[in-house]
Design a protein around this motif. Sequence first.
Motif, short mmCIF file in Angstrom:
data_model
loop_
_atom_site.label_atom_id
_atom_site.label_comp_id
_atom_site.label_asym_id
_atom_site.label_seq_id
_atom_site.Cartn_x
_atom_site.Cartn_y
_atom_site.Cartn_z
N ASP A 137 0.99 -11.81 -2.56
CA ASP A 137 2.03 -12.05 -1.58
C ASP A 137 3.19 -12.82 -2.17
O ASP A 137 4.27 -12.87 -1.61
N GLY A 161 0.80 -1.21 0.00
CA GLY A 161 0.00 0.00 0.00
C GLY A 161 0.84 1.27 0.00
O GLY A 161 1.83 1.38 0.74
N ASN A 219 -9.38 -0.14 -1.88
CA ASN A 219 -8.30 -0.43 -2.83
C ASN A 219 -7.02 -0.75 -2.04
O ASN A 219 -6.46 0.11 -1.36
N ASP A 220 -6.55 -2.01 -2.11
CA ASP A 220 -5.38 -2.43 -1.34
C ASP A 220 -4.10 -1.72 -1.74
O ASP A 220 -3.08 -1.81 -1.03
N LYS A 241 -10.37 3.31 0.37
CA LYS A 241 -9.79 2.39 1.35
C LYS A 241 -9.94 0.94 0.91
O LYS A 241 -9.12 0.08 1.28
N ASP A 298 -2.89 2.98 1.35
CA ASP A 298 -3.06 2.89 2.80
C ASP A 298 -3.44 4.28 3.30
O ASP A 298 -2.59 5.14 3.48
#
Length: 399
Positions: free
Chosen positions: A193, A53, A77-78, A75, A81
């Motif tokens: 990830d 983010g 939307n990853d 918010k 941040d």
Amino acid sequence: MKRSALMASFVKELRLLSRDIHGLALLFILPLTFILIMSLALQDMFETRGGAGVAVLFVNRDGQEQSRDFIDRLKANDAFDLRAVSVQPGPEAAKALLRTEDAAFLLDVGAGYETRIAELSSDDPSPLVTVTTAADTNRQIEKIFVAAVNEAVGRQRSERILERVGYPMPENEKRGTGGRVAVNYAYADAGHDAAPSSVQQSVPAWLVFALFFVAVPFSNSFIRERQVGAQRRLRTTNIGPLAQFFGKLIPYFGINQLQVVLMLAAGVWLVPLLGGDALRINGSLPALIALSAALSIAALGLALLIAVSARTTEQATLLAGLGSIVLAAIGGVMVPKFVMPEVMQRIAELSPMSWGVDGFLALLLNGGDVVDILPELFKLTAFGAVAMVLALVRFRLRE
């Protein structure tokens, strides 16, 4: 080749190595230092590339339902941040806040957002929201963030207008969750990830560099033996060139394999202790062993060719050291290939270091096996074999 001759040459080389502990330690300390520095220094860049983010500050001067809904959309939307702050209106206050809070953007939602969002026309020229960008923010990230803000405002405005004319937007379309877009990942594990991290780039890159860097002590040792007449005395015995070569190559092959194990272990356990990401080893163990062996054959073949070609230790140091640096520079070790322009990426394919790095990345990122890295294994082994044959021819011509 007689076994006793090979064994005698092998034992002689081990004794020489044991007398140069400092030089031997340098072969491990140098790449380890680069791995730690580059893994930690490039961590933020790789995290951004991996989708971490982007820090965004926001102030909501409207505070009504529609402006809160607009913030909630961002918010969701990853990629961003968002964090609420309090700041006086004006560009100077925004700049000062961005400098102290180390954020990429300040989003200022103006008063009156609630009523103006659904207006078909307005005499008020002031913007609904204002984005202030920090000086060090990447221009691509800026364009992506501004596009996301425009998309959120545009979608919210369309919904309000459709509601006013009696055609409300379906619920699953309001947040863009209608399943119209699917995202897949070409990594070993599904999901963002699994995106490559700085340690997954740095460990293979500097590991490959370390394997080729053994050309410096290898060639120096070879030339010193020639200068003191050791090789001339060996020719008076039954030890031929092949026994001499393999007697020297086998200990360095072992050093190369130890380098691979220790550098990978550093990525898995040491880098996380210093705050970096842990190295994930997804590929098969046989493929990793095969790649490590092929890399060592290529590196030692080049080292042997330099050793028999150079006349002095100074020439050998220059050829081996400078050659390793050049191969690393164009081979994606010092600069990742994915940030190179297309022309440089094609040039990088000429470097054996690039073949090694590509093989490691195929294993670490894609969870590949031996079949997946067959091209790299073939090129590295062929490179090493050709270099050894040339070294043997050159050695015989000098006899």
